[in-house]
Design a protein around this motif. Structure first.
Motif, PDB file in Angstrom:
ATOM      1  N   MET A 114       0.813  -1.217   0.000  1.00  0.00           N
ATOM      2  CA  MET A 114       0.000   0.000   0.000  1.00  0.00           C
ATOM      3  C   MET A 114       0.845   1.265   0.000  1.00  0.00           C
ATOM      4  O   MET A 114       0.355   2.334  -0.368  1.00  0.00           O
ATOM      5  CB  MET A 114      -0.920   0.031   1.223  1.00  0.00           C
ATOM      6  N   ALA A 115       2.090   1.141   0.422  1.00  0.00           N
ATOM      7  CA  ALA A 115       2.953   2.316   0.566  1.00  0.00           C
ATOM      8  C   ALA A 115       3.061   3.114  -0.727  1.00  0.00           C
ATOM      9  O   ALA A 115       3.223   4.335  -0.695  1.00  0.00           O
ATOM     10  CB  ALA A 115       4.340   1.895   1.051  1.00  0.00           C
ATOM     11  N   LEU A 116       2.972   2.436  -1.869  1.00  0.00           N
ATOM     12  CA  LEU A 116       3.056   3.140  -3.152  1.00  0.00           C
ATOM     13  C   LEU A 116       1.828   3.993  -3.437  1.00  0.00           C
ATOM     14  O   LEU A 116       1.906   4.966  -4.183  1.00  0.00           O
ATOM     15  CB  LEU A 116       3.237   2.124  -4.292  1.00  0.00           C
ATOM     16  N   PHE A 117       0.702   3.661  -2.829  1.00  0.00           N
ATOM     17  CA  PHE A 117      -0.563   4.308  -3.187  1.00  0.00           C
ATOM     18  C   PHE A 117      -1.236   5.070  -2.051  1.00  0.00           C
ATOM     19  O   PHE A 117      -2.065   5.925  -2.303  1.00  0.00           O
ATOM     20  CB  PHE A 117      -1.549   3.251  -3.705  1.00  0.00           C
ATOM     21  N   VAL A 118      -0.890   4.726  -0.798  1.00  0.00           N
ATOM     22  CA  VAL A 118      -1.563   5.322   0.357  1.00  0.00           C
ATOM     23  C   VAL A 118      -0.517   5.987   1.253  1.00  0.00           C
ATOM     24  O   VAL A 118       0.498   5.380   1.588  1.00  0.00           O
ATOM     25  CB  VAL A 118      -2.340   4.242   1.153  1.00  0.00           C
ATOM     26  N   ALA A 119      -0.788   7.227   1.613  1.00  0.00           N
ATOM     27  CA  ALA A 119       0.152   7.984   2.456  1.00  0.00           C
ATOM     28  C   ALA A 119       0.342   7.295   3.813  1.00  0.00           C
ATOM     29  O   ALA A 119      -0.544   6.602   4.310  1.00  0.00           O
ATOM     30  CB  ALA A 119      -0.382   9.402   2.666  1.00  0.00           C
ATOM     31  N   ARG A 120       1.516   7.514   4.404  1.00  0.00           N
ATOM     32  CA  ARG A 120       1.876   6.894   5.688  1.00  0.00           C
ATOM     33  C   ARG A 120       0.848   7.180   6.777  1.00  0.00           C
ATOM     34  O   ARG A 120       0.475   6.299   7.544  1.00  0.00           O
ATOM     35  CB  ARG A 120       3.259   7.385   6.101  1.00  0.00           C
ATOM     36  N   VAL A 121       0.375   8.416   6.828  1.00  0.00           N
ATOM     37  CA  VAL A 121      -0.605   8.789   7.852  1.00  0.00           C
ATOM     38  C   VAL A 121      -1.879   7.961   7.707  1.00  0.00           C
ATOM     39  O   VAL A 121      -2.447   7.498   8.694  1.00  0.00           O
ATOM     40  CB  VAL A 121      -0.920  10.308   7.760  1.00  0.00           C
ATOM     41  N   LYS A 122      -2.304   7.748   6.470  1.00  0.00           N
ATOM     42  CA  LYS A 122      -3.516   6.969   6.237  1.00  0.00           C
ATOM     43  C   LYS A 122      -3.278   5.487   6.524  1.00  0.00           C
ATOM     44  O   LYS A 122      -4.163   4.796   7.031  1.00  0.00           O
ATOM     45  CB  LYS A 122      -4.015   7.185   4.813  1.00  0.00           C
ATOM     46  N   ARG A 123      -2.099   4.990   6.213  1.00  0.00           N
ATOM     47  CA  ARG A 123      -1.774   3.598   6.538  1.00  0.00           C
ATOM     48  C   ARG A 123      -1.719   3.420   8.050  1.00  0.00           C
ATOM     49  O   ARG A 123      -2.136   2.385   8.581  1.00  0.00           O
ATOM     50  CB  ARG A 123      -0.450   3.185   5.894  1.00  0.00           C
ATOM     51  N   ASN A 124      -1.202   4.425   8.741  1.00  0.00           N
ATOM     52  CA  ASN A 124      -1.180   4.377  10.210  1.00  0.00           C
ATOM     53  C   ASN A 124      -2.604   4.245  10.729  1.00  0.00           C
ATOM     54  O   ASN A 124      -2.875   3.463  11.643  1.00  0.00           O
ATOM     55  CB  ASN A 124      -0.510   5.632  10.766  1.00  0.00           C
ATOM     56  N   TYR A 125      -3.527   4.971  10.127  1.00  0.00           N
ATOM     57  CA  TYR A 125      -4.925   4.876  10.523  1.00  0.00           C
ATOM     58  C   TYR A 125      -5.491   3.482  10.208  1.00  0.00           C
ATOM     59  O   TYR A 125      -6.169   2.874  11.032  1.00  0.00           O
ATOM     60  CB  TYR A 125      -5.751   5.953   9.812  1.00  0.00           C
ATOM     61  N   ILE A 126      -5.210   2.981   9.027  1.00  0.00           N
ATOM     62  CA  ILE A 126      -5.737   1.686   8.588  1.00  0.00           C
ATOM     63  C   ILE A 126      -5.276   0.559   9.508  1.00  0.00           C
ATOM     64  O   ILE A 126      -6.064  -0.267   9.957  1.00  0.00           O
ATOM     65  CB  ILE A 126      -5.318   1.388   7.132  1.00  0.00           C
ATOM     66  N   PHE A 127      -3.977   0.520   9.796  1.00  0.00           N
ATOM     67  CA  PHE A 127      -3.412  -0.586  10.555  1.00  0.00           C
ATOM     68  C   PHE A 127      -3.292  -0.310  12.056  1.00  0.00           C
ATOM     69  O   PHE A 127      -3.045  -1.229  12.839  1.00  0.00           O
ATOM     70  CB  PHE A 127      -2.022  -0.952  10.019  1.00  0.00           C
ATOM     71  N   GLY A 128      -3.473   0.929  12.448  1.00  0.00           N
ATOM     72  CA  GLY A 128      -3.233   1.327  13.830  1.00  0.00           C
ATOM     73  C   GLY A 128      -4.059   0.610  14.875  1.00  0.00           C
ATOM     74  O   GLY A 128      -3.607   0.364  15.972  1.00  0.00           O
ATOM     75  N   GLY A 129      -5.271   0.241  14.557  1.00  0.00           N
ATOM     76  CA  GLY A 129      -6.134  -0.427  15.526  1.00  0.00           C
ATOM     77  C   GLY A 129      -5.692  -1.836  15.884  1.00  0.00           C
ATOM     78  O   GLY A 129      -6.107  -2.381  16.902  1.00  0.00           O
ATOM     79  N   ILE A 130      -4.842  -2.417  15.054  1.00  0.00           N
ATOM     80  CA  ILE A 130      -4.418  -3.795  15.289  1.00  0.00           C
ATOM     81  C   ILE A 130      -3.669  -3.921  16.613  1.00  0.00           C
ATOM     82  O   ILE A 130      -3.890  -4.859  17.374  1.00  0.00           O
ATOM     83  CB  ILE A 130      -3.566  -4.305  14.101  1.00  0.00           C
ATOM     84  N   CYS A 131      -2.789  -2.980  16.894  1.00  0.00           N
ATOM     85  CA  CYS A 131      -2.031  -3.029  18.155  1.00  0.00           C
ATOM     86  C   CYS A 131      -2.947  -2.838  19.357  1.00  0.00           C
ATOM     87  O   CYS A 131      -2.749  -3.470  20.394  1.00  0.00           O
ATOM     88  CB  CYS A 131      -0.929  -1.991  18.155  1.00  0.00           C
ATOM     89  N   ALA A 132      -3.933  -1.978  19.207  1.00  0.00           N
ATOM     90  CA  ALA A 132      -4.883  -1.772  20.300  1.00  0.00           C
ATOM     91  C   ALA A 132      -5.665  -3.057  20.569  1.00  0.00           C
ATOM     92  O   ALA A 132      -5.892  -3.425  21.721  1.00  0.00           O
ATOM     93  CB  ALA A 132      -5.833  -0.622  19.956  1.00  0.00           C
ATOM     94  N   ILE A 133      -6.046  -3.758  19.510  1.00  0.00           N
ATOM     95  CA  ILE A 133      -6.765  -5.025  19.664  1.00  0.00           C
ATOM     96  C   ILE A 133      -5.883  -6.043  20.376  1.00  0.00           C
ATOM     97  O   ILE A 133      -6.326  -6.736  21.292  1.00  0.00           O
ATOM     98  CB  ILE A 133      -7.227  -5.564  18.290  1.00  0.00           C
ATOM     99  N   ALA A 134      -4.626  -6.121  19.959  1.00  0.00           N
ATOM    100  CA  ALA A 134      -3.696  -7.067  20.579  1.00  0.00           C
ATOM    101  C   ALA A 134      -3.499  -6.730  22.063  1.00  0.00           C
ATOM    102  O   ALA A 134      -3.553  -7.616  22.925  1.00  0.00           O
ATOM    103  CB  ALA A 134      -2.360  -7.052  19.848  1.00  0.00           C
ATOM    104  N   ALA A 135      -3.274  -5.457  22.372  1.00  0.00           N
ATOM    105  CA  ALA A 135      -3.069  -5.043  23.761  1.00  0.00           C
ATOM    106  C   ALA A 135      -4.315  -5.332  24.601  1.00  0.00           C
ATOM    107  O   ALA A 135      -4.213  -5.829  25.731  1.00  0.00           O
ATOM    108  CB  ALA A 135      -2.698  -3.565  23.825  1.00  0.00           C
ATOM    109  N   ASN A 136      -5.487  -5.041  24.049  1.00  0.00           N
ATOM    110  CA  ASN A 136      -6.730  -5.315  24.777  1.00  0.00           C
ATOM    111  C   ASN A 136      -6.931  -6.810  24.996  1.00  0.00           C
ATOM    112  O   ASN A 136      -7.414  -7.227  26.053  1.00  0.00           O
ATOM    113  CB  ASN A 136      -7.936  -4.727  24.047  1.00  0.00           C
ATOM    114  N   ALA A 137      -6.548  -7.620  24.016  1.00  0.00           N
ATOM    115  CA  ALA A 137      -6.671  -9.076  24.170  1.00  0.00           C
ATOM    116  C   ALA A 137      -5.788  -9.557  25.316  1.00  0.00           C
ATOM    117  O   ALA A 137      -6.202 -10.406  26.115  1.00  0.00           O
ATOM    118  CB  ALA A 137      -6.294  -9.780  22.869  1.00  0.00           C
TER     119      ALA A 137
END
Length: 191
Positions: free
Chosen positions: A64-87
């Motif tokens: 995705m790095a070629l097509f989606v800005a870093r800030v937007k990728r951070n938003y897209i994937f950012g919740g994954i760590c929160a899910i892991a931490a909450n688990a």
């Protein structure tokens, strides 16, 4: 007759034991059953977290790095760590007991997740969330007085439910007097 010059055979008698298992053996077996259940729970959390991070997420981030800005990728994937931490945090509520190995395994898993972080996710945020998980589980190794002192000093670090779960789970070698839960309730009521 073979084997004995005097002509007498030596007989070996085995001491008979009661067919009723001793209380100690039954207690020992019960402890192993509890340990097996705890191992299954830790393994379950480990598999959930491993699945979250090994579903080719890093590769997808790079594609995705070629097509989606870093800030937007951070938003897209950012919740994954929160899910892991909450688990990690919620897993303790399901445990009745844990031993030192279980605590270490969860701490190591949180470190591994931090190291396997997706490149576009803010690594400082990941580190903070996973440090919180490690701190939470390391508190299980503290004597109850030190645990209460930590909760008092860092009153907003964990929710009331998370603090209560720290005392609810049985930890090998840690005795919790009956009045400690009342003392924790008192500490939490002053927040």
């Amino acid at each position: 007759m073979l084997g004995n010059a005097s002509g007498k055979h030596k007989r070996h008698h085995h001491a008979r034991t009661s067919s009723v298992p001793s209380r100690n053996l039954a207690s020992f077996a019960d402890e192993y059953r509890k340990l097996a259940i705890d191992c299954l729970k830790v393994l379950r959390v480990e598999m959930q977290l491993e699945t979250i991070f090994h579903m080719q997420i890093t590769r997808r981030d790079e594609e995705m790095a070629l097509f989606v800005a870093r800030v937007k990728r951070n938003y897209i994937f950012g919740g994954i760590c929160a899910i892991a931490a909450n688990a990690f945090m919620k897993a303790l509520a399901d445990m009745k007991s844990i031993n030192l190995f279980g605590v270490q395994q969860i701490c190591w898993n949180s470190i591994a997740l931090a190291l396997a972080a997706i490149p576009s996710i803010d690594s400082e945020t990941i580190q903070q969330r996973l440090d919180r998980v490690r701190t939470y589980y390391e508190l299980l190794n503290m004597p109850f007085e030190a645990l209460l002192a930590f909760i008092t000093k860092h009153e907003n670090m964990f929710t009331a439910t998370e603090c209560t779960n720290l005392l609810k789970v049985q930890v090998s070698g840690r005795e919790i007097p009956t009045d400690v839960r009342d003392r924790l309730s008192d500490i939490l009521s002053h927040r």
